[in-house]
Each structure stands twice: as structure tokens, then as C-alpha cells.
Write an enzyme that holds these catalytic residues in place. Structure first.
Site, mmCIF file in Angstrom:
data_model
loop_
_atom_site.group_PDB
_atom_site.id
_atom_site.type_symbol
_atom_site.label_atom_id
_atom_site.label_comp_id
_atom_site.label_asym_id
_atom_site.label_seq_id
_atom_site.Cartn_x
_atom_site.Cartn_y
_atom_site.Cartn_z
ATOM 1 N N ARG A 1 -35.379 74.796 27.932
ATOM 2 C CA ARG A 1 -36.588 75.343 27.335
ATOM 3 C C ARG A 1 -37.387 74.326 26.519
ATOM 4 N NH1 ARG A 1 -33.109 79.063 28.374
ATOM 5 N NH2 ARG A 1 -31.704 77.488 27.589
ATOM 6 N N THR A 2 -36.706 73.628 25.616
ATOM 7 C CA THR A 2 -37.449 72.746 24.705
ATOM 8 C C THR A 2 -38.125 71.628 25.493
ATOM 9 O OG1 THR A 2 -35.782 73.256 23.041
ATOM 10 C CG2 THR A 2 -37.261 71.442 22.540
ATOM 11 N N LYS B 1 -28.108 50.335 28.074
ATOM 12 C CA LYS B 1 -27.846 48.899 27.879
ATOM 13 C C LYS B 1 -27.596 48.576 26.416
ATOM 14 C CE LYS B 1 -31.051 47.901 31.650
ATOM 15 N NZ LYS B 1 -32.347 47.326 32.001
ATOM 16 N N ARG C 1 -34.997 64.545 21.283
ATOM 17 C CA ARG C 1 -33.769 65.326 21.006
ATOM 18 C C ARG C 1 -32.593 64.363 21.049
ATOM 19 N NH1 ARG C 1 -31.803 70.912 23.744
ATOM 20 N NH2 ARG C 1 -33.284 71.651 22.193
ATOM 21 N N HIS D 1 -33.813 71.985 14.121
ATOM 22 C CA HIS D 1 -34.585 72.181 15.353
ATOM 23 C C HIS D 1 -35.880 72.879 14.909
ATOM 24 C CE1 HIS D 1 -35.665 72.857 19.384
ATOM 25 N NE2 HIS D 1 -34.588 73.424 19.859
HETATM 26 C C1 NCD Z 1 -30.765 75.598 21.110
HETATM 27 C C2 NCD Z 1 -30.486 74.158 20.722
HETATM 28 O O1 NCD Z 1 -30.631 73.244 21.539
HETATM 29 O O2 NCD Z 1 -30.151 73.975 19.563
HETATM 30 N N1 NCD Z 1 -31.442 75.716 22.329
HETATM 31 C C3 NCD Z 1 -32.815 75.663 22.343
HETATM 32 O O3 NCD Z 1 -33.408 74.655 22.070
HETATM 33 N N2 NCD Z 1 -33.475 76.799 22.610
HETATM 34 C C4 NCD Z 1 -29.592 76.486 21.017
HETATM 35 C C5 NCD Z 1 -28.316 76.131 21.742
HETATM 36 O O4 NCD Z 1 -28.210 75.115 22.422
HETATM 37 O O5 NCD Z 1 -27.380 76.926 21.630
#
Ligand code: NCD
Length: 344
Positions: A85-86, A115, A136, A164
Site C-alpha cells: 500500500r505505502t 555494494k 522506508r 509511520h
Molecule cells: C504497516 C507498516 O508497514 O507498518 N503497513 C502499512 O504501511 N500499511 C503495518 C504492518 O506492516 O503491519
């Protein structure tokens, strides 16, 4: 670029939150332009209000009009951890605003990181090619380290167990919409699952506390097995702000009073001790039985992905908002990109 001293090897959440109080990180209404977004702690309530308003405007606009917001601007989306999703909503958000994108899903395997390149070097390079970086990473400190070294704004798409923040923004937008704009300061929030390692709860509780929730008639209930309780530092931080915190391991105890039930996945990949993981998995689940005791206008949320903490039979209930919640990621992330890049 900044002169702030920050040791990535020793910094904990408290040190990071102290750095994020510096003026270059605080985001007030009308002050998004050029700012990195590392934590939901950075926003003032007015800034969150502005972002919600811009999101509503974006939702009303046609795809063609949106393409004219940031035509030809460039975003680099650098993901060192899995994501559905993100990652995709950031890519689509950027493209939907007319931006050009470079996306790395699997940054560790296919980029120069394999590397041995450091975060500091990587963000200097991608910051030279693009106007914004979205990142991320499994390390708690990664997003802040990136922001301190990047020539362009960095947006945190998840930094280890720390935060997040864009998930918290879309969660807040979801809460407003799903409750039909009831006052968020009057609601009872139940956070369920892996509260120790789940970063979405860490970001959302801070944001809600900032918006005035958790005082007077509003409560935060935290439901989890002992091994994955809310970190003590965050519990202290919330109580220090005057938030009413209640902890239990039984969802049925608090469900009859819940306005918002925020379920989370046990973060299997972050456990070192698999016995602890097994204990964490024994936590409360949301099933058809729970639906019977939930208020009729409760809102069931989950950042997704789900494993087994919400039974599939719940999906058809009108209170199940998690797929609508995921859809809100697109306009919220569009609004954030437009504001951070100073679009008119
Ligand atoms: C979450 C995350 O990556 O922290 N997912 C997301 O971005 N919607 C939750 C998860 O991974 O459980």
C-alpha cells in the site's frame, strides 16, 4: 542542510523526538514547503487541519486537473523493506500529480546498497536527481538520518518500529470521514495487537494526542498480550500529555465502549525470540462474535496487511473500514506531496 548533531548508533526515540522539536522540523499550517516528514510529532494541530482540508479538495478534483499540480517534478521512492500500500500509493500519488518517479522496492538487493552504500550517501545522490525522497527502512533512526543528510525533503514511509507518519495522517482522515466528522476529542480509541513493534500505533497515538484526543470524555485503550505491550516510553509520553491510558489483554472488555477499534498485525519479522512471537500471536482477534458487542456505529480499522487478527467474515460488516482506509492513502499522500513541494 542542517548542523544538528545526531548519533545514529546510539539515538533512541526520546533523542529523536528532541531533534524533531527543532524549528527546521516543526511543521505549522502554511509551513510544509521544504520540510521533511519523519514523525507525526512534527505537525501542529493547525498543520494537520490544513492537510485534511487539502486532501478533501484533492478528492473533489478531476484526474486531469491533478496532473497539473506538479508537472515534471521528480520523486524517488526508496524502500528497503517490503510494502504494498505505502509504496504503490506514493508512486500513484506522485504520478497522479504529474510527477516523474523512480521507485525501488527491494532497495537492499538491487541498488548500490548491496555494494555497501550508506544512507547518507544514497540520499545525497537521489536528492541530486529528484525534488523529494520517500523512504522506508528497517532501522528506527533511518528516516531522521536521511532527512539530516538529504538536500531535498524526505518523507518517512516507515522507519523500523519508530514511526509511520503518513499512515497516521491517512488514519486520522479515515477517522474523520468514517465518524462523519464527529469531534475526535470525544471518542474512545482501542488499539489492539502488536503495540510494541507496530509503528502505525506509535504514530497515530501521538497524532491523536496532539489533536486533543484522550482527555475529558475520550480514552485510549491498549489491548495486547504482555510481550507486545505499548513501549513504556510512549505510555509515559501520552500520560504526561494528560491522555487517559487503559491497558488490558482482553478486547471483549473494552469493545462495548469502542468508537474506533484499530487492529494491528503481530510484526513477525521484527521478533528475535520466536517464543515471544508465539505468545504475541495469542492476542485478541476480531470475529463475528466481537461484532455483536461493538457499538453499531463503531469504526473498525487496520493499516493492513492483515493475517488472522480480523476474521474474513467481518469484511462484509458496514463498520469494517479498513479497505476504505487504505484507499484514503492516495489523496492524503497527494496532499502531502503538494504541500511539501509548495504547489499552488
Ligand atoms: C504497516 C507498516 O508497514 O507498518 N503497513 C502499512 O504501511 N500499511 C503495518 C504492518 O506492516 O503491519
Amino acid at each position: 542542510m542542517t548542523k544538528i548533531e545526531f548519533d545514529t548508533k546510539t539515538a533512541g526515540s526520546a533523542e529523536m523526538l528532541a531533534v524533531l522539536k527543532e524549528p527546521e522540523f516543526v511543521i505549522d499550517s502554511g509551513e510544509f514547503k521544504g520540510k521533511s516528514v519523519v514523525s507525526s510529532e512534527q505537525f501542529t494541530p493547525a498543520a494537520i487541519g490544513q492537510l485534511m482540508e487539502v486532501t478533501r479538495q484533492i478528492e473533489k478534483m478531476q484526474a486531469k486537473e491533478l496532473l497539473e499540480i506538479l508537472p515534471g517534478w521528480r520523486a524517488a521512492v526508496l524502500f528497503y523493506e517490503p510494502s504494498s500500500r505505502t509504496y504503490s500509493s506514493f508512486m500513484f500519488a506522485a504520478m497522479g500529480l504529474g510527477m516523474n518517479t523512480v521507485g525501488y522496492l527491494g532497495m537492499v538487493d538491487i541498488s548500490s546498497v548491496s555494494k555497501g552504500e550508506t544512507i547518507a550517501d544514497t540520499v545525497k545522490i537521489f536528492g541530486g536527481y529528484s525534488h523529494v525522497l520517500i523512504m522506508r527502512h528497517p532501522e528506527k533512526t533511518a528516516a531522521l538520518e536521511a532527512a539530516l543528510n538529504s538536500p531535498v525533503p524526505v518523507i518517512n514511509g516507515g522507519s523500523g518500529t519508530f514511526e509511520h507518519p503518513t499512515q497516521a495522517l491517512l488514519d486520522y482522515y479515515t477517522i474523520l470521514k468514517e465518524t462523519k466528522f464527529r469531534d475526535p476529542r470525544s471518542l474512545h480509541y482501542c488499539f489492539v495487537g502488536d503495540l510494541a513493534k507496530g509503528r502505525t500505533v506509535h504514530s497515530l497515538t501521538k497524532l491523536l494526542a496532539k489533536m486533543g484526543a484522550g482527555r475529558d470524555g475520550s480514552y485510549f485503550s491498549f489491548v495486547s498480550p504482555e510481550v507486545v505491550k505499548l513501549p513504556e516510553s510512549l505510555r509515559f509520553w501520552l500520560t504526561d500529555q494528560g491522555v487517559h491510558v487503559y491497558e488490558t489483554n482482553d478486547l471483549e472488555e473494552v469493545a462495548p465502549y469502542a468508537d474506533i477499534v484499530y487492529m494491528t498485525r503481530v510484526q513477525k519479522e521484527r521478533f528475535v525470540n520466536l517464543d515471544e512471537y508465539e505468545l504475541a500471536r495469542m492476542g485478541s482477534k476480531l470475529t463475528a462474535e466481537t461484532l455483536k458487542i461493538l457499538p453499531k456505529d463503531a469504526v473498525i480499522m487496520h493499516p493492513l496487511p492483515r493475517v488472522d487478527e480480523i476474521a474474513v467474515e467481518v469484511d462484509s460488516d458496514s463498520r469494517a473500514a479498513y479497505f476504505r482506509q487504505a484507499n484514503n492513502g492516495l489523496p492524503v499522500r497527494m496532499a502531502l506531496l503538494a504541500l511539501v513541494l509548495g504547489a499552488k
